[in-house]
Design a protein around this motif. Structure first.
Motif, PDB file in Angstrom:
ATOM      1  N   ARG A 199      12.610  25.192 -62.524  1.00  0.00           N
ATOM      2  CA  ARG A 199      13.093  24.867 -63.871  1.00  0.00           C
ATOM      3  C   ARG A 199      12.038  25.241 -64.911  1.00  0.00           C
ATOM      4  O   ARG A 199      10.870  24.919 -64.758  1.00  0.00           O
ATOM      5  N   THR A 200      12.486  25.868 -66.001  1.00  0.00           N
ATOM      6  CA  THR A 200      11.557  26.265 -67.064  1.00  0.00           C
ATOM      7  C   THR A 200      11.542  25.296 -68.240  1.00  0.00           C
ATOM      8  O   THR A 200      10.705  25.432 -69.128  1.00  0.00           O
ATOM      9  N   ASP A 201      12.445  24.319 -68.242  1.00  0.00           N
ATOM     10  CA  ASP A 201      12.529  23.398 -69.374  1.00  0.00           C
ATOM     11  C   ASP A 201      11.538  22.243 -69.288  1.00  0.00           C
ATOM     12  O   ASP A 201      11.407  21.475 -70.239  1.00  0.00           O
ATOM     13  N   LYS A 252      13.453  31.787 -61.943  1.00  0.00           N
ATOM     14  CA  LYS A 252      13.489  30.708 -62.936  1.00  0.00           C
ATOM     15  C   LYS A 252      14.926  30.353 -63.283  1.00  0.00           C
ATOM     16  O   LYS A 252      15.828  31.183 -63.207  1.00  0.00           O
ATOM     17  N   ILE A 253      15.085  29.088 -63.675  1.00  0.00           N
ATOM     18  CA  ILE A 253      16.379  28.587 -64.127  1.00  0.00           C
ATOM     19  C   ILE A 253      16.119  27.666 -65.319  1.00  0.00           C
ATOM     20  O   ILE A 253      15.072  27.028 -65.397  1.00  0.00           O
ATOM     21  N   ASP A 310      17.444  24.757 -66.635  1.00  0.00           N
ATOM     22  CA  ASP A 310      17.447  23.295 -66.740  1.00  0.00           C
ATOM     23  C   ASP A 310      17.992  22.632 -65.476  1.00  0.00           C
ATOM     24  O   ASP A 310      18.354  23.311 -64.509  1.00  0.00           O
ATOM     25  N   GLU A 311      18.071  21.312 -65.514  1.00  0.00           N
ATOM     26  CA  GLU A 311      18.511  20.541 -64.351  1.00  0.00           C
ATOM     27  C   GLU A 311      19.958  20.823 -63.977  1.00  0.00           C
ATOM     28  O   GLU A 311      20.298  20.925 -62.795  1.00  0.00           O
ATOM     29  N   ASP A 312      20.830  20.957 -64.974  1.00  0.00           N
ATOM     30  CA  ASP A 312      22.229  21.258 -64.676  1.00  0.00           C
ATOM     31  C   ASP A 312      22.359  22.595 -63.966  1.00  0.00           C
ATOM     32  O   ASP A 312      23.128  22.730 -63.009  1.00  0.00           O
ATOM     33  N   LEU A 346      20.043  24.076 -62.149  1.00  0.00           N
ATOM     34  CA  LEU A 346      19.481  23.933 -60.804  1.00  0.00           C
ATOM     35  C   LEU A 346      20.485  23.252 -59.887  1.00  0.00           C
ATOM     36  O   LEU A 346      20.711  23.691 -58.747  1.00  0.00           O
ATOM     37  N   THR A 374      12.194  13.547 -60.992  1.00  0.00           N
ATOM     38  CA  THR A 374      12.644  14.762 -61.663  1.00  0.00           C
ATOM     39  C   THR A 374      12.795  15.897 -60.664  1.00  0.00           C
ATOM     40  O   THR A 374      11.872  16.210 -59.920  1.00  0.00           O
ATOM     41  N   THR A 394      12.430  19.414 -59.826  1.00  0.00           N
ATOM     42  CA  THR A 394      11.602  20.468 -60.413  1.00  0.00           C
ATOM     43  C   THR A 394      11.949  21.865 -59.935  1.00  0.00           C
ATOM     44  O   THR A 394      11.811  22.833 -60.677  1.00  0.00           O
ATOM     45  N   CYS A 395      12.359  21.965 -58.672  1.00  0.00           N
ATOM     46  CA  CYS A 395      12.627  23.275 -58.099  1.00  0.00           C
ATOM     47  C   CYS A 395      13.414  23.112 -56.812  1.00  0.00           C
ATOM     48  O   CYS A 395      13.659  21.994 -56.355  1.00  0.00           O
TER      49      CYS A 395
END
Length: 117
Positions: free
Chosen positions: A12-14, A57-58, A60-62, A64, A93, A95-96
């Motif tokens: 996640r990049t956010d 990379k993605i 945000d959480e949604d 992912l 959280t 994260t990945c």
């Protein structure tokens, strides 16, 4: 070689994680994926090929969560990492994730729209 199995790690990049934090999170994901298996012929081929990995990379959480659901629906091994909350992000959280190891023909349709981290 394009037909060799690979593991895809998606971050996640956010979250604004630092480089070291990202490195630790993808390491957690890779180890979790290896420990969870499956340990069949694709896994053995992946080991023999030097354990190829790609980090994508993605936003945000949604995103992912949707990606992980799509990968699982495709029958791919998926491991989501949730942080312990000791440093940069809150406890729990996501994260990945790690997808695979899997053959490119199986994992690429799920991940090909994502860019390199």
């Amino acid at each position: 070689m394009q037909s060799e199995p690979k593991m895809v790690l998606v971050v996640r990049t956010d979250l604004g994680m630092g480089k070291g934090k990202i490195a630790a999170q993808v390491a957690h994901a890779a180890v979790a994926a290896v420990l969870a298996g499956p340990h069949g012929p694709v896994f053995e081929s992946w080991l023999g090929a030097g354990q190829p990995k790609v980090v994508l990379k993605i936003a945000d959480e949604d995103g992912l969560a949707a990606l992980c659901a799509q990968a699982a629906e495709a029958g791919l091994p998926v491991r989501v990492i949730r942080d312990a909350g000791r440093t940069q992000v809150a406890s729990g959280t996501a994260t990945c994730c790690a997808i695979g190891p899997a053959l490119p023909a199986d994992v690429d349709p799920v991940t090909s729209a994502l860019g390199l981290l």
